[in-house]
Design a protein around this motif. Sequence first.
Motif, PDB file in Angstrom:
ATOM      1  N   PHE A  62      15.274  -3.598  -5.737  1.00 28.68           N
ATOM      2  CA  PHE A  62      14.258  -4.209  -4.897  1.00 28.68           C
ATOM      3  C   PHE A  62      13.680  -5.143  -5.363  1.00 28.68           C
ATOM      4  N   SER A  63      13.112  -6.058  -4.669  1.00 23.82           N
ATOM      5  CA  SER A  63      12.065  -7.117  -5.311  1.00 23.82           C
ATOM      6  C   SER A  63      10.883  -6.625  -4.672  1.00 23.82           C
ATOM      7  N   LEU A  64       9.935  -6.348  -5.912  1.00 20.66           N
ATOM      8  CA  LEU A  64       8.616  -6.205  -5.719  1.00 20.66           C
ATOM      9  C   LEU A  64       7.569  -7.139  -5.676  1.00 20.66           C
ATOM     10  N   ASN A  65       7.535  -7.713  -6.765  1.00 16.31           N
ATOM     11  CA  ASN A  65       6.470  -8.821  -7.053  1.00 16.31           C
ATOM     12  C   ASN A  65       5.226  -8.407  -6.637  1.00 16.31           C
ATOM     13  N   LYS A  66       4.678  -7.208  -7.396  1.00 18.79           N
ATOM     14  CA  LYS A  66       3.229  -7.062  -7.383  1.00 18.79           C
ATOM     15  C   LYS A  66       2.740  -6.394  -8.498  1.00 18.79           C
ATOM     16  N   LEU A  67       1.547  -6.213  -8.598  1.00 20.85           N
ATOM     17  CA  LEU A  67       0.864  -5.616  -9.750  1.00 20.85           C
ATOM     18  C   LEU A  67       0.739  -4.029  -9.893  1.00 20.85           C
ATOM     19  N   LEU A  87      -5.056 -10.141  -4.621  1.00 22.24           N
ATOM     20  CA  LEU A  87      -3.779  -9.546  -3.450  1.00 22.24           C
ATOM     21  C   LEU A  87      -3.779  -8.235  -3.577  1.00 22.24           C
ATOM     22  N   LYS A  88      -4.061  -7.446  -4.708  1.00 23.33           N
ATOM     23  CA  LYS A  88      -4.255  -5.931  -4.872  1.00 23.33           C
ATOM     24  C   LYS A  88      -5.133  -5.493  -4.107  1.00 23.33           C
ATOM     25  N   LEU A  89      -6.296  -6.278  -4.171  1.00 21.46           N
ATOM     26  CA  LEU A  89      -7.646  -5.701  -3.290  1.00 21.46           C
ATOM     27  C   LEU A  89      -7.218  -5.619  -2.003  1.00 21.46           C
ATOM     28  N   ILE A  90      -6.578  -7.004  -1.411  1.00 20.62           N
ATOM     29  CA  ILE A  90      -6.343  -6.902  -0.161  1.00 20.62           C
ATOM     30  C   ILE A  90      -5.274  -5.793   0.241  1.00 20.62           C
ATOM     31  N   GLU A  91      -4.220  -5.577  -0.350  1.00 21.57           N
ATOM     32  CA  GLU A  91      -3.324  -4.414  -0.202  1.00 21.57           C
ATOM     33  C   GLU A  91      -4.237  -3.050  -0.206  1.00 21.57           C
ATOM     34  N   VAL A  98      -6.761   1.389   3.087  1.00 19.02           N
ATOM     35  CA  VAL A  98      -8.032   2.217   3.445  1.00 19.02           C
ATOM     36  C   VAL A  98      -8.190   2.049   4.861  1.00 19.02           C
ATOM     37  N   SER A  99      -7.913   1.067   5.569  1.00 19.09           N
ATOM     38  CA  SER A  99      -7.912   1.137   7.167  1.00 19.09           C
ATOM     39  C   SER A  99      -6.847   1.765   7.944  1.00 19.09           C
ATOM     40  N   THR A 100      -5.768   1.951   7.134  1.00 20.13           N
ATOM     41  CA  THR A 100      -4.656   2.909   7.707  1.00 20.13           C
ATOM     42  C   THR A 100      -4.587   4.269   7.364  1.00 20.13           C
ATOM     43  N   GLU A 104      -4.852   8.109   6.937  1.00 19.50           N
ATOM     44  CA  GLU A 104      -4.761   9.151   8.079  1.00 19.50           C
ATOM     45  C   GLU A 104      -5.588  10.234   8.105  1.00 19.50           C
ATOM     46  N   ASN A 105      -6.120  10.621   6.841  1.00 14.08           N
ATOM     47  CA  ASN A 105      -6.844  11.901   6.274  1.00 14.08           C
ATOM     48  C   ASN A 105      -7.761  11.795   5.468  1.00 14.08           C
ATOM     49  N   ILE A 106      -8.578  12.549   5.256  1.00 12.65           N
ATOM     50  CA  ILE A 106      -9.682  12.430   4.347  1.00 12.65           C
ATOM     51  C   ILE A 106      -9.270  12.432   2.787  1.00 12.65           C
ATOM     52  N   ASP A 107      -8.211  13.077   2.530  1.00 11.83           N
ATOM     53  CA  ASP A 107      -7.560  12.952   1.027  1.00 11.83           C
ATOM     54  C   ASP A 107      -6.870  11.442   0.775  1.00 11.83           C
ATOM     55  N   ASP A 108      -6.156  11.044   1.790  1.00 13.02           N
ATOM     56  CA  ASP A 108      -5.515   9.523   1.689  1.00 13.02           C
ATOM     57  C   ASP A 108      -6.668   8.685   1.449  1.00 13.02           C
ATOM     58  N   LEU A 109      -7.890   8.762   2.343  1.00 16.80           N
ATOM     59  CA  LEU A 109      -8.903   7.597   2.454  1.00 16.80           C
ATOM     60  C   LEU A 109      -9.612   7.838   0.781  1.00 16.80           C
ATOM     61  N   THR A 110      -9.769   8.952   0.525  1.00 17.73           N
ATOM     62  CA  THR A 110     -10.426   9.211  -1.030  1.00 17.73           C
ATOM     63  C   THR A 110      -9.466   8.572  -1.942  1.00 17.73           C
ATOM     64  N   SER A 111      -8.106   8.763  -1.697  1.00 16.74           N
ATOM     65  CA  SER A 111      -7.280   8.059  -2.967  1.00 16.74           C
ATOM     66  C   SER A 111      -7.466   6.517  -2.954  1.00 16.74           C
ATOM     67  N   GLU A 112      -7.404   6.149  -1.740  1.00 13.10           N
ATOM     68  CA  GLU A 112      -7.416   4.575  -1.184  1.00 13.10           C
ATOM     69  C   GLU A 112      -8.798   3.790  -1.721  1.00 13.10           C
ATOM     70  N   LEU A 113      -9.732   4.632  -1.558  1.00 17.54           N
ATOM     71  CA  LEU A 113     -11.070   4.137  -1.908  1.00 17.54           C
ATOM     72  C   LEU A 113     -11.154   4.400  -3.417  1.00 17.54           C
ATOM     73  N   ALA A 114     -10.689   5.313  -4.128  1.00 17.69           N
ATOM     74  CA  ALA A 114     -10.599   5.055  -5.602  1.00 17.69           C
ATOM     75  C   ALA A 114      -9.732   4.195  -6.092  1.00 17.69           C
ATOM     76  N   ASP A 115      -8.551   3.658  -5.377  1.00 17.21           N
ATOM     77  CA  ASP A 115      -7.972   2.410  -5.649  1.00 17.21           C
ATOM     78  C   ASP A 115      -8.636   1.089  -5.782  1.00 17.21           C
ATOM     79  N   ILE A 116      -9.624   1.087  -4.655  1.00 17.24           N
ATOM     80  CA  ILE A 116     -10.223  -0.116  -4.556  1.00 17.24           C
ATOM     81  C   ILE A 116     -11.513  -0.308  -5.651  1.00 17.24           C
ATOM     82  N   LEU A 117     -11.918   1.080  -5.993  1.00 22.60           N
ATOM     83  CA  LEU A 117     -12.865   0.928  -7.101  1.00 22.60           C
ATOM     84  C   LEU A 117     -12.106   0.749  -8.382  1.00 22.60           C
TER      85      LEU A 117
END
Length: 134
Positions: A6-11, A43-47, A52-54, A56-69
């Motif tokens: 698979f071609s990923l081309n991402k950080l 680009l990673k920040l946008i990803e 975060v915007s998608t 579906e639950n508090i655990d996923d949201l917490t994980s994605e917010l941690a990634d943003i930080l």
Amino acid sequence: MKRRKFSLNKLWRDKAPANMQAQGAIIHLKILDDNEYKHQLGLKLIEEANEVSTAENIDDLTSELADILEVVKCIAQAHAISMAAITKRQAEKIEERGSFLERKFVTVAEYLPGSFGENYALHDLERHPEIIED
């Protein structure tokens, strides 16, 4: 067994390639120069913001917010900006402009010619199309 490629081309996070290799993956990577790195962090920040915007639950949201930080921390470090400088600027902007806690969603704004608001909107008419009434 034949591998699927698979071609990923991402950080990726620093430990991810070794973790995937430990599971039998073959990972092809390169080390980015400063400009490529800064671009990929953006680009990673946008990803991550999209994730975060998608969430579906508090655990996923917490994980994605941690990634943003983490991405914000890396962007700051790449530009030699301290987290203290960021939080100071954050406090200044809250003092000057407020936060987003009051949930104010502007549907239409009418600006005087030559004003800051008009210039702001004209700068990006794709995002802020002018409403022309007859």
